[in-house]
Design an enzyme around this catalytic site. Structure first.
Site, PDB file in Angstrom:
ATOM      1  N   THR A 189      39.381  41.865  37.515  1.00 37.99           N
ATOM      2  CA  THR A 189      39.287  41.237  39.120  1.00 37.99           C
ATOM      3  C   THR A 189      38.181  40.309  39.321  1.00 37.99           C
ATOM      4  OG1 THR A 189      39.955  43.492  39.504  1.00 37.99           O
ATOM      5  CG2 THR A 189      38.897  42.340  41.254  1.00 37.99           C
ATOM      6  N   ASP A 243      41.560  49.803  42.237  1.00 36.61           N
ATOM      7  CA  ASP A 243      40.572  49.900  43.038  1.00 36.61           C
ATOM      8  C   ASP A 243      40.290  49.063  43.923  1.00 36.61           C
ATOM      9  OD1 ASP A 243      39.741  48.733  40.383  1.00 36.61           O
ATOM     10  OD2 ASP A 243      38.124  48.139  41.450  1.00 36.61           O
ATOM     11  N   GLY A 245      37.060  46.264  36.259  1.00 38.00           N
ATOM     12  CA  GLY A 245      37.345  47.187  35.114  1.00 38.00           C
ATOM     13  C   GLY A 245      38.557  48.029  35.380  1.00 38.00           C
ATOM     14  N   GLY A 256      40.589  50.554  37.262  1.00 42.41           N
ATOM     15  CA  GLY A 256      40.538  50.928  38.549  1.00 42.41           C
ATOM     16  C   GLY A 256      40.706  52.287  38.774  1.00 42.41           C
TER      17      GLY A 256
HETATM   18  N1  GLY Z   1      40.151  46.751  38.522  1.00 43.05           N
HETATM   19  C1  GLY Z   1      41.333  46.208  38.803  1.00 43.05           C
HETATM   20  C2  GLY Z   1      42.540  47.304  38.872  1.00 43.05           C
HETATM   21  O1  GLY Z   1      42.137  48.366  38.131  1.00 43.05           O
HETATM   22  O2  GLY Z   1      43.490  46.987  39.142  1.00 43.05           O
END
Ligand code: GLY
Length: 301
Positions: free
Chosen positions: A149, A180, A201, A203
């Protein structure tokens, strides 16, 4: 300090360069954060965000994005959106609504169409080829394959803090999964009285730890940005011993950064005083160690 921003991954520097030009001319944190995120969304070379993002387990690129304005605490978010050019722009628009700030799937797509957002096929030949190569191999994928992300936390000349987050989520995720990134408090948070945070990371683990809000709430206790990041990471690693890769960037209301990570994590910090510089955060002896690096020291986007 007049303005400052911190963002996840080396690729985010492209967006910071554009945002810095705007902030220097007095643009708002809102505008700068959105434009920075859009720069990364539209570059097919980056396979964890927007156009060129890696697909889910059905070969479909579904995108998540979230935006929060720290003056008003208003947020907008989309989850599992397919076929639009800039999910962060849709999230930003939703932040203007009194209700219906977080839309997912078909409902989000219908909203985007109705509001004139540009439709776009985000699946590139390269991403699809990678999907075909790895679709029967999902057990061996690690969380950061394809990287992750992009988050921008921006403070403008007026002291407004905004956070923008955009992602294609985990490569080969189950169709319909939302991580997340569009969840306020988990993947992002902003409160101009204290600062803002954005996460990258796994989520599922970021949600378990409510990481972004946890980090910003520590700023409200009067801690420095790095102290707040260190305490947040320590709490997560204690409470979630099986925590997989999680990293986050934090900016306090004065524009100072803090970072927490349990893996190798390049990030970018920029301000009118320091220029825009690339750092590497590493997890060493249970803590985050941070150093400035040169481009060629960093393989991760
Ligand atoms: N951090 C992005 C996801 O887990 O989708």
């Amino acid at each position: 300090m007049k303005w400052a921003m911190v963002s996840t991954w080396k690729m985010s520097r492209d967006g910071q360069l554009k945002a810095a030009e705007l902030l220097e001319k007095g643009a708002s944190a809102d505008e700068a954060a959105i434009i920075a995120a859009e720069v990364i969304e539209s570059n097919p070379a980056y396979t964890s965000v927007g156009y060129g993002g890696l697909p889910d387990n059905r070969g479909r690129v579904t995108l998540d994005a979230g935006f929060m304005n720290g003056d008003t605490l208003k947020f907008g978010a989309v989850g599992c959106v397919e076929g639009f050019k800039s999910p962060i722009r849709i999230a930003r628009k939703l932040a203007e609504n009194e209700f219906n700030n977080f839309l997912v799937g078909r409902g989000a797509e219908e909203y985007a169409l109705k509001n004139g957002f540009e439709q776009w096929n985000n699946l590139t030949e390269e991403s699809y080829a990678r999907y075909l190569k790895e679709k029967d191999n999902t057990g061996k994928l690690k969380s950061y394959d394809g990287h992750d992300t992009v988050c921008y936390v921006v403070r403008d000349v007026n002291g407004t803090v905004c956070t923008a987050v955009t992602t294609s989520g985990l490569f080969m995720k189950e169709h319909g999964r939302i991580g997340d990134s569009p969840l306020a408090g988990c993947g992002y948070y902003a409160d101009s009285q204290f600062g803002g945070a954005g996460c990258t990371g796994v989520g599922e683990d970021i949600i378990r730890g409510t990481v972004a809000y946890k980090a910003v709430s520590k700023l409200s206790d009067g801690k420095s940005a790095q102290q707040a990041a260190d305490e947040t990471l320590a709490e997560i690693m204690t409470r979630i011993p099986d925590c997989r890769s999680v990293s986050f960037v934090l900016l306090d209301k004065d524009g100072n950064f803090g970072v927490g990570t349990n893996c190798d994590f390049p990030f970018v910090y920029g301000s009118d005083e320091d220029g825009i510089r690339l750092y590497l955060a590493e997890y060493r002896d249970g803590k985050t160690a941070i150093r400035l690096i040169e481009d060629d020291e960093c393989e991760l986007d």
